[in-house]
Scaffold this motif. Structure first.
Motif, PDB file in Angstrom:
ATOM      1  N   SER A  42       8.380  12.471  62.886  1.00 49.71           N
ATOM      2  CA  SER A  42       9.782  12.888  62.516  1.00 49.71           C
ATOM      3  C   SER A  42       9.592  14.299  61.336  1.00 49.71           C
ATOM      4  O   SER A  42      11.014  14.855  61.317  1.00 49.71           O
ATOM      5  CB  SER A  42      10.271  11.555  61.487  1.00 49.71           C
ATOM      6  OG  SER A  42       8.516  11.637  60.440  1.00 49.71           O
ATOM      7  N   HIS A  43       8.084  14.744  61.162  1.00 52.73           N
ATOM      8  CA  HIS A  43       7.952  15.311  60.296  1.00 52.73           C
ATOM      9  C   HIS A  43       8.352  16.824  61.617  1.00 52.73           C
ATOM     10  O   HIS A  43       8.635  17.941  60.865  1.00 52.73           O
ATOM     11  CB  HIS A  43       6.053  16.010  59.864  1.00 52.73           C
ATOM     12  CG  HIS A  43       5.712  15.846  61.132  1.00 52.73           C
ATOM     13  ND1 HIS A  43       5.141  14.893  61.764  1.00 52.73           N
ATOM     14  CD2 HIS A  43       5.402  16.431  61.062  1.00 52.73           C
ATOM     15  CE1 HIS A  43       4.953  15.392  62.885  1.00 52.73           C
ATOM     16  NE2 HIS A  43       4.137  16.596  62.606  1.00 52.73           N
ATOM     17  N   GLY A  44       8.412  16.752  62.674  1.00 52.34           N
ATOM     18  CA  GLY A  44       8.990  18.158  63.131  1.00 52.34           C
ATOM     19  C   GLY A  44       9.549  18.045  62.862  1.00 52.34           C
ATOM     20  O   GLY A  44      10.750  19.745  63.485  1.00 52.34           O
ATOM     21  N   PHE A  45      10.715  17.643  62.285  1.00 52.78           N
ATOM     22  CA  PHE A  45      12.255  18.453  61.768  1.00 52.78           C
ATOM     23  C   PHE A  45      12.374  19.092  60.689  1.00 52.78           C
ATOM     24  O   PHE A  45      12.809  20.295  60.672  1.00 52.78           O
ATOM     25  CB  PHE A  45      12.844  17.378  61.362  1.00 52.78           C
ATOM     26  CG  PHE A  45      14.050  16.749  61.835  1.00 52.78           C
ATOM     27  CD1 PHE A  45      15.135  17.489  63.092  1.00 52.78           C
ATOM     28  CD2 PHE A  45      13.411  15.138  62.911  1.00 52.78           C
ATOM     29  CE1 PHE A  45      15.647  16.501  64.294  1.00 52.78           C
ATOM     30  CE2 PHE A  45      14.467  14.847  63.800  1.00 52.78           C
ATOM     31  CZ  PHE A  45      15.413  14.947  64.093  1.00 52.78           C
ATOM     32  N   LEU A  46      10.777  19.471  60.231  1.00 56.20           N
ATOM     33  CA  LEU A  46      10.553  20.228  59.333  1.00 56.20           C
ATOM     34  C   LEU A  46       9.389  21.892  59.640  1.00 56.20           C
ATOM     35  O   LEU A  46       9.733  23.105  58.250  1.00 56.20           O
ATOM     36  CB  LEU A  46      10.048  19.546  57.992  1.00 56.20           C
ATOM     37  CG  LEU A  46      11.032  18.738  56.952  1.00 56.20           C
ATOM     38  CD1 LEU A  46       9.787  17.594  56.373  1.00 56.20           C
ATOM     39  CD2 LEU A  46      12.234  19.375  56.271  1.00 56.20           C
ATOM     40  N   VAL A  47       8.880  21.274  60.656  1.00 59.81           N
ATOM     41  CA  VAL A  47       8.094  22.855  61.095  1.00 59.81           C
ATOM     42  C   VAL A  47       8.729  23.496  61.299  1.00 59.81           C
ATOM     43  O   VAL A  47       8.252  24.376  61.552  1.00 59.81           O
ATOM     44  CB  VAL A  47       7.137  21.859  61.954  1.00 59.81           C
ATOM     45  CG1 VAL A  47       5.960  22.739  63.397  1.00 59.81           C
ATOM     46  CG2 VAL A  47       6.076  20.785  61.406  1.00 59.81           C
ATOM     47  N   VAL A  48       9.918  23.502  63.446  1.00 59.84           N
ATOM     48  CA  VAL A  48      10.756  24.818  62.895  1.00 59.84           C
ATOM     49  C   VAL A  48      11.119  25.649  61.719  1.00 59.84           C
ATOM     50  O   VAL A  48      10.857  26.618  61.742  1.00 59.84           O
ATOM     51  CB  VAL A  48      11.247  24.460  64.138  1.00 59.84           C
ATOM     52  CG1 VAL A  48      12.309  25.907  64.263  1.00 59.84           C
ATOM     53  CG2 VAL A  48      11.234  23.594  65.457  1.00 59.84           C
ATOM     54  N   PRO A  49      12.014  24.690  61.003  1.00 66.74           N
ATOM     55  CA  PRO A  49      12.104  25.725  60.026  1.00 66.74           C
ATOM     56  C   PRO A  49      11.383  26.172  58.587  1.00 66.74           C
ATOM     57  O   PRO A  49      11.325  27.504  58.158  1.00 66.74           O
ATOM     58  CB  PRO A  49      13.354  24.353  58.860  1.00 66.74           C
ATOM     59  CG  PRO A  49      13.693  23.350  60.018  1.00 66.74           C
ATOM     60  CD  PRO A  49      12.873  23.071  60.637  1.00 66.74           C
ATOM     61  N   ALA A  50       9.843  25.388  58.429  1.00 71.01           N
ATOM     62  CA  ALA A  50       8.868  26.218  58.416  1.00 71.01           C
ATOM     63  C   ALA A  50       8.418  27.200  58.612  1.00 71.01           C
ATOM     64  O   ALA A  50       8.173  27.790  58.194  1.00 71.01           O
ATOM     65  CB  ALA A  50       8.266  24.987  57.731  1.00 71.01           C
ATOM     66  N   ALA A  51       8.050  26.958  60.506  1.00 72.00           N
ATOM     67  CA  ALA A  51       7.995  28.073  60.370  1.00 72.00           C
ATOM     68  C   ALA A  51       8.362  29.577  60.429  1.00 72.00           C
ATOM     69  O   ALA A  51       7.613  30.538  60.218  1.00 72.00           O
ATOM     70  CB  ALA A  51       7.408  28.320  62.335  1.00 72.00           C
ATOM     71  N   ILE A  52       9.939  29.374  60.326  1.00 70.34           N
ATOM     72  CA  ILE A  52      10.714  30.422  60.852  1.00 70.34           C
ATOM     73  C   ILE A  52      10.533  30.642  59.235  1.00 70.34           C
ATOM     74  O   ILE A  52      10.658  32.380  59.247  1.00 70.34           O
ATOM     75  CB  ILE A  52      12.023  30.504  60.867  1.00 70.34           C
ATOM     76  CG1 ILE A  52      12.024  29.231  61.991  1.00 70.34           C
ATOM     77  CG2 ILE A  52      13.357  31.103  60.642  1.00 70.34           C
ATOM     78  CD1 ILE A  52      13.759  28.951  63.268  1.00 70.34           C
ATOM     79  N   TRP A  53      11.021  30.452  58.379  1.00 64.54           N
ATOM     80  CA  TRP A  53      10.597  30.779  56.921  1.00 64.54           C
ATOM     81  C   TRP A  53       9.279  31.238  56.658  1.00 64.54           C
ATOM     82  O   TRP A  53       9.170  32.547  55.851  1.00 64.54           O
ATOM     83  CB  TRP A  53      10.733  29.985  55.932  1.00 64.54           C
ATOM     84  CG  TRP A  53      11.080  30.522  54.765  1.00 64.54           C
ATOM     85  CD1 TRP A  53      11.507  30.707  53.649  1.00 64.54           C
ATOM     86  CD2 TRP A  53       9.118  30.043  53.842  1.00 64.54           C
ATOM     87  NE1 TRP A  53      11.088  30.920  52.281  1.00 64.54           N
ATOM     88  CE2 TRP A  53       9.169  30.577  52.413  1.00 64.54           C
ATOM     89  CE3 TRP A  53       8.232  29.332  54.051  1.00 64.54           C
ATOM     90  CZ2 TRP A  53       8.820  30.463  51.265  1.00 64.54           C
ATOM     91  CZ3 TRP A  53       6.737  29.644  53.285  1.00 64.54           C
ATOM     92  CH2 TRP A  53       7.665  30.218  51.738  1.00 64.54           C
ATOM     93  N   LEU A  54       8.174  30.484  56.613  1.00 67.95           N
ATOM     94  CA  LEU A  54       6.873  31.874  57.162  1.00 67.95           C
ATOM     95  C   LEU A  54       7.233  33.175  57.260  1.00 67.95           C
ATOM     96  O   LEU A  54       6.534  34.610  57.235  1.00 67.95           O
ATOM     97  CB  LEU A  54       5.506  31.080  58.115  1.00 67.95           C
ATOM     98  CG  LEU A  54       5.575  29.540  57.226  1.00 67.95           C
ATOM     99  CD1 LEU A  54       4.582  29.362  58.234  1.00 67.95           C
ATOM    100  CD2 LEU A  54       4.729  30.306  56.193  1.00 67.95           C
ATOM    101  N   VAL A  55       7.995  33.369  58.388  1.00 70.91           N
ATOM    102  CA  VAL A  55       8.151  34.566  59.730  1.00 70.91           C
ATOM    103  C   VAL A  55       9.215  35.509  58.271  1.00 70.91           C
ATOM    104  O   VAL A  55       8.718  36.518  57.845  1.00 70.91           O
ATOM    105  CB  VAL A  55       9.006  34.586  60.916  1.00 70.91           C
ATOM    106  CG1 VAL A  55       8.887  35.625  61.398  1.00 70.91           C
ATOM    107  CG2 VAL A  55       7.619  34.037  61.359  1.00 70.91           C
TER     108      VAL A  55
END
Length: 288
Positions: A42-55
Motif C-alpha cells: 500500500s506504500h506504493g501510493f506514496l512512491v510515485v509522488p515521492a519520486a516526482i517530488w525528488l525530481v
C-alpha cells in the motif's frame, strides 16, 4: 529553441509522459490494483509522488544541464519494451511492472543523455519500490520472518515470566493459542521502512556511507519492533481475550509501532551524525 532550452526539456517530458501512459496504461492499472488489494504494498501510493517530488526538488539544477541525447538510450528502451512484451505474453505481472522503470531510464538517456540520467537515477530507482515482488520471492522472505518474529516474541514472553510454548509460528499461551500470520511477518514494515530510509537519506543530504548505514539498520530495527508487537499482542490476548488483537486495535498498534520505528531510525541517525561531527581533541589534551 535549442535542445538545452527549458522549453525543449518540458516538451520532451510531456511527450515522454504521454507515451508512457499509452504503452503502460494497463501496467498502471495493475499497480494500483496491487496497492489497493495487498496491504504489503500500500506504500506504493506514496512512491510515485515521492519520486516526482525528488525530481521537482532538483528542477533548478536539472535546467542547467546541457542535454546530450544518447542513442544508447534507444537500446535500453527497446530492452524495457521486450521485458514488457515477455511479461504480457507470459502473463507475468512482475515483468510488465518491472519494465516501467527500465523504459523510463532509457527514455531519459535517449532524450537527455548520460549526465541527466545520473542526476535522476535515484528517483527512477526509487520507483522500483512500488513494484510487488514475485510471490516465490516474497514467500522466501516472509516465512522466515514469521518464524523469527514468533521465536523472538516467545523469548520476550519467557523473559517476562509468561508460560508459553511455540510450535513453528504458533504461540501457545495458558488461555489461548495465537498464530503469527504472514501479515505479521514484518515484511510490510520492512519494505516501508526501507523506502523511508532511502527517502530520508536523500532529502537530508546524507553521504553514501550514511545512507548505507540507514538502510542496513532498517533490517534489525524492523525485526525487533515486530517481535515486540508479537510479544505485546500475545500478552494482551492472554489477558483480555482475542478481541485485543483483532480489528482496529490491531491495525492501530501496527501503525503506532511503525511510527516508533521511524522515530528510532531518525534519532539514531541524528546521534551518529552529531558524534561524527564533534571536533576531535588535539593530541595530548586531557578531558575533565
Amino acid at each position: 529553441m535549442t535542445k538545452s532550452s527549458p522549453a525543449f526539456g518540458a516538451g520532451a517530458a510531456f511527450v515522454l509522459a504521454g507515451a508512457l501512459g499509452l504503452v503502460f496504461w494497463r501496467t498502471f492499472a495493475d499497480l494500483v490494483s496491487d496497492w489497493l488489494e495487498d496491504a504489503n504494498y500500500s506504500h506504493g501510493f506514496l512512491v510515485v509522488p515521492a519520486a516526482i517530488w525528488l525530481v521537482w526538488d532538483r528542477r533548478d539544477s536539472l535546467r542547467q544541464l546541457p542535454l546530450a541525447p544518447s542513442n544508447a538510450g534507444f537500446a535500453v528502451v527497446l530492452g524495457g519494451l521486450l521485458v514488457l512484451l515477455t511479461g504480457v505474453i507470459g502473463a507475468d505481472r512482475f515483468l510488465t511492472e518491472a519494465a516501467l522503470p527500465i523504459v523510463v531510464a532509457g527514455s531519459v538517456l535517449f532524450l537527455g543523455g548520460p549526465r541527466l540520467l545520473r542526476e535522476v537515477a535515484f528517483p527512477i530507482a526509487f520507483l522500483c519500490l512500488m513494484i510487488p515482488l514475485p510471490a516465490v520471492v516474497f514467500n522466501q522472505i516472509a516465512f522466515p520472518l514469521q518464524l523469527l518474529a514468533s521465536r523472538l516474541g516467545v523469548a520476550g514472553l519467557q523473559q517476562l515470566g509468561t508460560p508459553v510454548f511455540r510450535e513453528g509460528n504458533v504461540i501457545v499461551l495458558p488461555q489461548m493459542t495465537l498464530e503469527v500470520a504472514e501479515a505479521c511477518s514484518g515484511i510490510r514494515s520492512l519494505v516501508a521502512l526501507a523506502a523511508f530510509a532511502l527517502l530520508y537519506g536523500r532529502t537530508c543530504g546524507a553521504t553514501h556511507l550514511r545512507r548505507a548505514l540507514l538502510l542496513l539498520s532498517v533490517v534489525p530495527l524492523a525485526i525487533a519492533v515486530n517481535a515486540v508487537r508479537v510479544m505485546c499482542s500475545a500478552l494482551a490476548a492472554d489477558r483480555w481475550g482475542p478481541e485485543a488483537v483483532e480489528g482496529l486495535l490491531h491495525s492501530f498498534s501496527g501503525w503506532a509501532l511503525f511510527g516508533v520505528s521511524i522515530l528510532i531510525l531518525v534519532m539514531a541517525d541524528t546521534i551518529v551524525t552529531r558524534l561524527q561531527s564533534r571536533p576531535s581533541l588535539p593530541a595530548g589534551a586531557a578531558t575533565v
